[in-house]
Design a protein around this motif. Structure first.
Motif, short mmCIF file in Angstrom:
data_model
loop_
_atom_site.label_atom_id
_atom_site.label_comp_id
_atom_site.label_asym_id
_atom_site.label_seq_id
_atom_site.Cartn_x
_atom_site.Cartn_y
_atom_site.Cartn_z
N PRO A 28 -8.19 -6.19 -1.92
CA PRO A 28 -8.94 -4.95 -1.72
C PRO A 28 -8.98 -4.10 -2.98
O PRO A 28 -7.97 -4.00 -3.70
CB PRO A 28 -8.16 -4.24 -0.60
N ASN A 34 -10.60 0.31 3.89
CA ASN A 34 -10.96 -1.01 4.38
C ASN A 34 -10.65 -1.14 5.87
O ASN A 34 -9.55 -0.82 6.31
CB ASN A 34 -10.19 -2.08 3.61
N ILE A 198 -5.90 0.16 4.50
CA ILE A 198 -6.34 -1.01 5.26
C ILE A 198 -5.96 -0.75 6.71
O ILE A 198 -4.77 -0.62 7.03
CB ILE A 198 -5.68 -2.31 4.76
N HIS A 213 -15.37 -1.05 3.04
CA HIS A 213 -15.49 -2.49 3.28
C HIS A 213 -15.01 -2.82 4.68
O HIS A 213 -14.09 -2.19 5.19
CB HIS A 213 -14.67 -3.31 2.26
N TYR A 215 -13.62 -6.20 6.89
CA TYR A 215 -13.16 -7.59 6.84
C TYR A 215 -12.90 -8.06 8.27
O TYR A 215 -12.23 -7.37 9.04
CB TYR A 215 -11.87 -7.72 6.02
N THR A 226 -16.84 -11.03 5.59
CA THR A 226 -17.18 -9.65 5.22
C THR A 226 -18.53 -9.26 5.82
O THR A 226 -19.56 -9.31 5.14
CB THR A 226 -17.21 -9.48 3.70
#
Length: 474
Positions: A28, A34, A198, A213, A215, A226
């Motif tokens: 990351p 994230n 995260i 982002h 995931y 992704t």
């Protein structure tokens, strides 16, 4: 600032077991937000434990590859150094507490970093102010609601000052307002202090426009994909419960009053829990929902009356009451008695009040419906949070007490698992005419199954959906 990297990692829970992750690469970007997604049991919690250096030290085997922080294997760092780089918030906040009060817990966490007393005091003051927890400073942790405990656990994590913050289902027991505020706090940390975040979550609402982002744990390929940010759902208004005519039921209360310490939570409440229908008990964190359940299960003092079949609760011995009124606890592991999944179900079947209904064939079908097939010999405490919830609910349904109180039974469940649990729950409640009341801060996917809603706020317990007084028999 730290750089976290997962390089060619293959991990399994045992030498001969199939991999949970295979040749995984994950790095990351520093200072990003994230979101980690995936169905219950896919490996989200496992990945976070790997990133925190808890695996393989406390479980599992790395077959190949490594997890590094600034080029150093994270497992090689002593715990106090590791905590300076990486902080983790687990699904169950009470598992992170070692002390009695909020202030004691924060002081304990920071003392383990070998900080000076003045720096410890400064950090505690700052984090309690940032999360609006100053009024909780001297509160006993065990007196807090699940959502309040989660906020304190988050404060403990943020006070460590780590550059990388890992959060495993941090909003499972948090009300909508608290979830929005905590998300804003995390975003502010990322933007103003350049933290790398995260966060694993099954509920994707509220993340659009916040995360950098996404995931997704692909259980089939044992890797991460992704998906585009545009796949995140936009926020939608909360759906109201469409109330039904309520049936009669054996458990009722009148002029009920509850409090904790010097705080009054409920005054002069009256209600009879219908049989054969699912009801939703809503309200903000700390309003008193779990305390109400504690009173109904004879674990908390109250004023007024609680009756079963018109008999006062005090006329029943605890064992007799437990055969009539059961509770699904917030923390799944607290409910387990046996080690393995199949043993837990066998024990429930042995003591079931409805053995003719819960035949081996029906139990097997329910296990398959909840996607627990193949986990029969797994250790209950090693299951994912969502798998533990499904096992917990099923084992209590098999027991079959006439009244079932469920305290946040859907925490950690993905959409498919949520629907499966609710479908099984509703069918069993209708078939066995169980009086079931559910505490849940999650409304999406839950509301369509509910026949009525009780709302607790400002010391008042109010029926806001459902027609009380008709008592139609089903």
């Amino acid at each position: 600032m730290v750089q976290l990297a997962v390089t060619n990692l293959t991990f399994s829970y045992a030498e001969e077991a199939p991999p949970i992750f295979a040749d995984l690469n994950f790095a990351p970007a520093d200072g990003t937000f994230n979101l980690l997604t995936g169905p219950s049991g896919s490996g989200k919690s496992t990945l976070l434990k790997l990133l925190a250096g808890l695996y393989p030290q406390y479980g599992g085997v790395i077959q190949s590859g490594e997890v590094t922080v600034d080029g150093t294997a994270i497992a090689a760092l002593p715990p106090y150094q590791r905590a300076q780089h990486v902080a983790v918030l687990f699904q169950n906040p009470s598992r992170q507490f070692a002390m009695r009060t909020v202030i004691d817990q924060l002081q304990f966490a920071l003392a383990n970093l070998q900080l000076a007393p003045a720096e410890i005091d400064r950090r505690i003051t700052a984090v309690l102010s940032a999360l609006n927890l100053t009024a909780f400073t001297n509160r006993a942790l065990q007196s807090l609601s699940g959502g309040e405990q989660q906020r304190v656990a988050l404060a403990s994590v943020l006070a460590l000052g780590s550059d990388l913050i890992l959060l495993d289902e941090p909003f499972a027991n948090v009300d909508a307002k608290g979830r929005t505020q905590l998300l804003a706090d995390l975003k502010n940390l990322q933007e103003t202090q350049h933290k790398t975040i995260i966060l694993a979550d099954h509920d994707l609402s509220g993340y659009a426009g916040l995360v950098d982002h996404v995931y997704h744990v692909d259980h089939a390929t044992h890797t991460l994909t992704t998906p585009p940010l545009t796949d995140l759902p936009q926020d939608t208004p909360a759906t109201p419960v469409i109330g039904q005519s309520l049936t009669s039921g054996p458990l009722a209360w009148a002029d009920l009053g509850l409090g904790v310490d010097t705080r009054q939570l409920i005054r002069n409440a009256h209600f009879q829990i219908p049989a054969g229908q699912l009801g939703l008990l809503s309200g903000d964190n700390g309003a008193g929902k779990s305390t109400l359940f504690s009173a109904l299960t004879q674990q908390h003092p109250f004023t007024g009356s609680i009756t079963y079949g018109a008999q006062p609760v005090k006329q029943f011995k605890l064992r007799q009451w437990a055969m009539r009124v059961a509770e699904v606890y917030q923390n799944s592991p607290d409910q387990f008695i046996r080690i393995h999944l199949q043993e837990e179900l066998d024990l429930s079947a042995q003591h079931s009040l409805h053995p003719d209904y819960w035949t081996p064939e029906r139990i097997k079908a329910a296990v398959d419906q909840l996607n627990l097939t193949g986990l029969e010999e797994h250790v209950n405490y090693a299951l994912s949070g969502g798998q533990q919830k499904k096992l917990q609910v099923l084992s209590m349904l098999i027991m079959g007490q006439p009244v079932l109180l469920l305290d946040e039974p859907f925490a950690g469940l993905d959409a498919q698992s949520l629907h499966a649990v609710l479908t099984l729950l509703q069918q069993t409640v209708q078939d066995l005419q169980i009086s079931a009341l559910v505490v849940s801060h999650q409304r999406q996917g839950v509301v369509p199954f509910m026949a009525y809603e009780l709302h607790l706020a400002d010391e008042q317990l109010t029926l806001i959906a459902g027609e009380e007084g008709t008592h139609d028999q089903q």
